[in-house]
Scaffold this motif. Structure first.
Motif, PDB file in Angstrom:
ATOM      1  N   THR A 137      73.614 -80.957  -4.317  1.00 11.73           N
ATOM      2  CA  THR A 137      72.757 -82.116  -4.570  1.00 11.73           C
ATOM      3  C   THR A 137      71.957 -82.498  -3.329  1.00 11.73           C
ATOM      4  OG1 THR A 137      74.584 -83.613  -3.995  1.00 11.73           O
ATOM      5  CG2 THR A 137      74.299 -83.071  -6.329  1.00 11.73           C
ATOM      6  N   ASN A 138      72.122 -81.754  -2.255  1.00 10.77           N
ATOM      7  CA  ASN A 138      71.457 -82.082  -0.998  1.00 10.77           C
ATOM      8  C   ASN A 138      70.214 -81.223  -0.783  1.00 10.77           C
ATOM      9  OD1 ASN A 138      73.556 -83.885  -0.366  1.00 10.77           O
ATOM     10  ND2 ASN A 138      74.783 -82.215   0.458  1.00 10.77           N
ATOM     11  N   VAL A 139      69.271 -81.737  -0.030  1.00  6.97           N
ATOM     12  CA  VAL A 139      68.098 -80.942   0.359  1.00  6.97           C
ATOM     13  C   VAL A 139      68.518 -79.880   1.363  1.00  6.97           C
ATOM     14  CG1 VAL A 139      65.854 -81.021   1.517  1.00  6.97           C
ATOM     15  CG2 VAL A 139      66.482 -82.816  -0.118  1.00  6.97           C
ATOM     16  N   TYR A 140      69.356 -80.278   2.313  1.00  4.99           N
ATOM     17  CA  TYR A 140      69.804 -79.348   3.349  1.00  4.99           C
ATOM     18  C   TYR A 140      71.172 -78.762   3.007  1.00  4.99           C
ATOM     19  CZ  TYR A 140      66.063 -80.803   6.493  1.00  4.99           C
ATOM     20  OH  TYR A 140      64.827 -81.035   7.061  1.00  4.99           O
ATOM     21  N   VAL A 141      71.390 -77.525   3.400  1.00  3.92           N
ATOM     22  CA  VAL A 141      72.683 -76.876   3.221  1.00  3.92           C
ATOM     23  C   VAL A 141      73.063 -76.193   4.535  1.00  3.92           C
ATOM     24  CG1 VAL A 141      71.662 -74.729   2.324  1.00  3.92           C
ATOM     25  CG2 VAL A 141      74.017 -75.326   1.741  1.00  3.92           C
ATOM     26  N   SER A 142      74.319 -76.339   4.926  1.00  4.59           N
ATOM     27  CA  SER A 142      74.764 -75.785   6.209  1.00  4.59           C
ATOM     28  C   SER A 142      75.617 -74.535   6.050  1.00  4.59           C
ATOM     29  CB  SER A 142      75.549 -76.833   7.002  1.00  4.59           C
ATOM     30  OG  SER A 142      76.679 -77.269   6.266  1.00  4.59           O
ATOM     31  N   ARG A 143      76.278 -74.397   4.901  1.00 10.70           N
ATOM     32  CA  ARG A 143      77.144 -73.241   4.682  1.00 10.70           C
ATOM     33  C   ARG A 143      77.425 -73.083   3.199  1.00 10.70           C
ATOM     34  NH1 ARG A 143      82.482 -74.030   3.875  1.00 10.70           N
ATOM     35  NH2 ARG A 143      82.965 -72.093   4.950  1.00 10.70           N
ATOM     36  N   GLY A 144      77.968 -71.930   2.830  1.00 14.07           N
ATOM     37  CA  GLY A 144      78.371 -71.697   1.457  1.00 14.07           C
ATOM     38  C   GLY A 144      79.884 -71.639   1.360  1.00 14.07           C
ATOM     39  N   GLY A 145      80.375 -70.989   0.334  1.00 12.72           N
ATOM     40  CA  GLY A 145      81.816 -70.896   0.138  1.00 12.72           C
ATOM     41  C   GLY A 145      82.474 -69.861   1.014  1.00 12.72           C
ATOM     42  N   LYS A 146      81.680 -68.967   1.597  1.00 13.99           N
ATOM     43  CA  LYS A 146      82.240 -67.899   2.426  1.00 13.99           C
ATOM     44  C   LYS A 146      81.442 -67.741   3.716  1.00 13.99           C
ATOM     45  CE  LYS A 146      83.917 -65.148  -1.505  1.00 13.99           C
ATOM     46  NZ  LYS A 146      83.805 -63.845  -2.210  1.00 13.99           N
ATOM     47  N   ASN A 147      82.114 -67.245   4.736  1.00 11.95           N
ATOM     48  CA  ASN A 147      81.472 -66.872   5.999  1.00 11.95           C
ATOM     49  C   ASN A 147      81.651 -65.384   6.224  1.00 11.95           C
ATOM     50  OD1 ASN A 147      80.898 -69.541   6.417  1.00 11.95           O
ATOM     51  ND2 ASN A 147      82.056 -69.769   8.291  1.00 11.95           N
ATOM     52  N   ILE A 148      80.750 -64.798   6.981  1.00 10.45           N
ATOM     53  CA  ILE A 148      80.902 -63.392   7.345  1.00 10.45           C
ATOM     54  C   ILE A 148      81.000 -63.270   8.872  1.00 10.45           C
ATOM     55  CG2 ILE A 148      79.690 -62.585   5.293  1.00 10.45           C
ATOM     56  CD1 ILE A 148      77.243 -62.039   7.025  1.00 10.45           C
ATOM     57  N   THR A 149      81.383 -62.090   9.324  1.00 14.20           N
ATOM     58  CA  THR A 149      81.504 -61.839  10.762  1.00 14.20           C
ATOM     59  C   THR A 149      80.226 -61.218  11.299  1.00 14.20           C
ATOM     60  OG1 THR A 149      82.405 -59.621  10.375  1.00 14.20           O
ATOM     61  CG2 THR A 149      83.999 -61.442  10.484  1.00 14.20           C
ATOM     62  N   LYS A 150      80.130 -61.124  12.619  1.00 11.78           N
ATOM     63  CA  LYS A 150      78.977 -60.449  13.240  1.00 11.78           C
ATOM     64  C   LYS A 150      78.903 -59.006  12.788  1.00 11.78           C
ATOM     65  CE  LYS A 150      78.722 -63.348  17.388  1.00 11.78           C
ATOM     66  NZ  LYS A 150      78.849 -63.384  18.866  1.00 11.78           N
ATOM     67  N   LEU A 151      80.072 -58.378  12.662  1.00 11.88           N
ATOM     68  CA  LEU A 151      80.102 -56.981  12.206  1.00 11.88           C
ATOM     69  C   LEU A 151      79.612 -56.891  10.763  1.00 11.88           C
ATOM     70  CD1 LEU A 151      80.863 -54.082  13.000  1.00 11.88           C
ATOM     71  CD2 LEU A 151      83.169 -54.532  12.085  1.00 11.88           C
ATOM     72  N   GLY A 152      80.001 -57.845   9.930  1.00  8.58           N
ATOM     73  CA  GLY A 152      79.541 -57.872   8.538  1.00  8.58           C
ATOM     74  C   GLY A 152      78.039 -58.029   8.454  1.00  8.58           C
ATOM     75  N   LEU A 153      77.482 -58.844   9.351  1.00  5.73           N
ATOM     76  CA  LEU A 153      76.034 -59.026   9.401  1.00  5.73           C
ATOM     77  C   LEU A 153      75.340 -57.727   9.798  1.00  5.73           C
ATOM     78  CD1 LEU A 153      73.644 -61.071   9.252  1.00  5.73           C
ATOM     79  CD2 LEU A 153      74.038 -61.526  11.681  1.00  5.73           C
ATOM     80  N   GLN A 154      75.915 -57.042  10.789  1.00  2.00           N
ATOM     81  CA  GLN A 154      75.336 -55.789  11.290  1.00  2.00           C
ATOM     82  C   GLN A 154      75.401 -54.674  10.252  1.00  2.00           C
ATOM     83  OE1 GLN A 154      77.576 -54.981  14.834  1.00  2.00           O
ATOM     84  NE2 GLN A 154      76.746 -56.750  15.960  1.00  2.00           N
ATOM     85  N   LYS A 155      76.467 -54.671   9.459  1.00  2.00           N
ATOM     86  CA  LYS A 155      76.705 -53.579   8.520  1.00  2.00           C
ATOM     87  C   LYS A 155      76.185 -53.871   7.106  1.00  2.00           C
ATOM     88  CE  LYS A 155      78.965 -50.936  11.431  1.00  2.00           C
ATOM     89  NZ  LYS A 155      78.455 -49.611  11.827  1.00  2.00           N
TER      90      LYS A 155
END
Length: 402
Positions: free
Chosen positions: A250-268
């Motif tokens: 219900t917000n205009v801004y969102v800071s996160r979702g239900g899950k986070n990933i790692t730096k390695l997950g981002l890279q891969k």
């Protein structure tokens, strides 16, 4: 707690109780999409003629709970509060109600909302992968220590006070967002912006305004999902969004979702880190959810997000442009399996560009609405946390009620 007694749920709670509906009469319809995670009440969709359709039947005060994965695990549960007093809904919903002189229906809602009960229900699931459903017979056999009816009512009253305050704040947020949307429409749809009385128009738009393609005013960025089979890619500190994270936002801004990933997950993966104020637009399943990034964030492949060139377009202006044109975005989406906005379609999408000075003035005024809504949202978060801490303690008798 001497007078608390253990019973099976089926002995104390009406499960899928009978509700007589008249064919040809209109009632509110409730499906799983009607239920907003974290909201106690569900009013249902528009009045729909009942002609004997299969599905659940309910009345006001009943608790409806999703029985299919992952909706059950995600907390798709609510108490009915609809205009038609009675109604019907999805076959994927269980209905629970208090029993006269035994259980209070508000208490029943809180009991079925408990993580403990929902986990047990989820453990009873059977069926094909991805379409598993909880077993009502198993749920009826769950044992619970029930307090006397007056104590149930006191417990429900305490928790209802939190839910009612949360509901009140949500209504205020809705009113603030409506105010911001009306301001956008007044200025940029009806063209009643400051100084409109003396403005000259050319080709149907105010002089000095432009129509430009998204690809020329910002960078369109897709997303990706790290392999779920590799634990090293998940539970990191990088916020990662999927469209479902915006379904109840219900917000205009969102800071996160239900899950986070790692730096390695981002890279891969093909996920990409995007900066604060990126306009996050879901491009499939479904099309049209929109939010602004409150901080650096990445998404799955269900998004086509826009990093704005702020020298020509303000992120808040583009946010409201997408929000006001949701139906149009859905109408131009295409695809054999499900409708989708491709990257090339997004880049070609045309946007009306008012002069930057006017965009900035709009952003400043819209931010007044947004900031107030953000404060209310923080209060909702605090109240929700307090309620969620109280819920199991009250329900198990760890706190006395008077």
């Amino acid at each position: 707690m001497e007078d608390w007694k253990e019973y099976r749920l089926g002995e104390m709670i009406q499960c899928n109780p009978q509700v007589k509906l008249e064919k040809g009469k209109s009632y509110n319809l409730i499906d799983i999409d009607s239920i907003e995670i974290g909201s106690r009440y569900v009013k249902g969709k528009e009045l729909t003629v009942y002609d004997g359709q299969s599905g659940c039947h309910f009345q006001n005060g009943d608790t409806v709970m999703a029985r299919i994965t992952p909706c059950l695990e995600n907390g798709k549960i609510a108490q009915v509060q609809c205009e038609s007093q009675k109604g019907f809904g999805s076959t994927e919903l269980f209905v629970f109600r208090g029993t006269e002189n035994k259980t209070d229906s508000d208490y029943v809602f809180n009991l079925m909302s408990m993580q403990f009960i929902r986990n047990l229900a989820a453990n009873s699931m059977t069926g094909a992968s991805g379409r598993q459903r909880a077993d009502l017979g198993f749920i009826k056999r769950i044992k619970w220590n029930f307090p006397p009816l007056p104590t149930q009512q006191k417990i429900a009253s305490i928790l209802s006070a939190y839910d009612n305050l949360i509901q009140n704040y949500k209504k205020q947020i809705e009113a603030l967002q409506t105010g911001a949307c009306e301001l956008y429409k007044e200025w940029f749809v009806r063209f009643r912006f400051p100084g409109y009385q003396t403005a000259e128009f050319e080709n149907g738009i105010p002089e000095g305004w432009k129509i430009e393609r998204i690809g020329n005013i910002g960078e369109v960025i897709g997303g990706g999902t790290p392999s779920t089979e590799n634990e090293e890619y998940w539970d990191g500190d990088i916020p990662w969004l999927s469209p479902v994270d915006l379904s109840d936002n219900t917000n205009v801004y969102v800071s996160r979702g239900g899950k986070n990933i790692t730096k390695l997950g981002l890279q891969k993966s093909s996920a990409k880190m995007m900066p604060k104020d990126t306009v996050l637009l879901s491009s499939r399943a479904p099309v049209g959810y929109v939010a602004l990034a409150k901080n650096p964030i990445c998404t799955n492949q269900g998004f086509k997000s826009v990093v704005c060139n702020t020298s020509v377009i303000q992120p808040i202006y583009l946010y409201f442009y997408f929000r006001m044109n949701k139906n149009y975005l859905q109408s131009i989406a295409s695809g054999a399996t499900f409708p989708e906005l491709s990257g090339s379609m997004m880049k070609k999408l045309k946007v009306l560009l008012p002069q930057m000075e006017l965009q900035k003035e709009f952003s400043k005024k819209a931010n007044i609405f947004i900031s107030k809504a953000e404060l209310l949202s923080e209060q909702i978060t605090n109240l929700t946390q307090q309620r969620d801490l109280l819920l199991p303690r009250l329900m198990r008798g760890a706190l006395e009620v008077h």
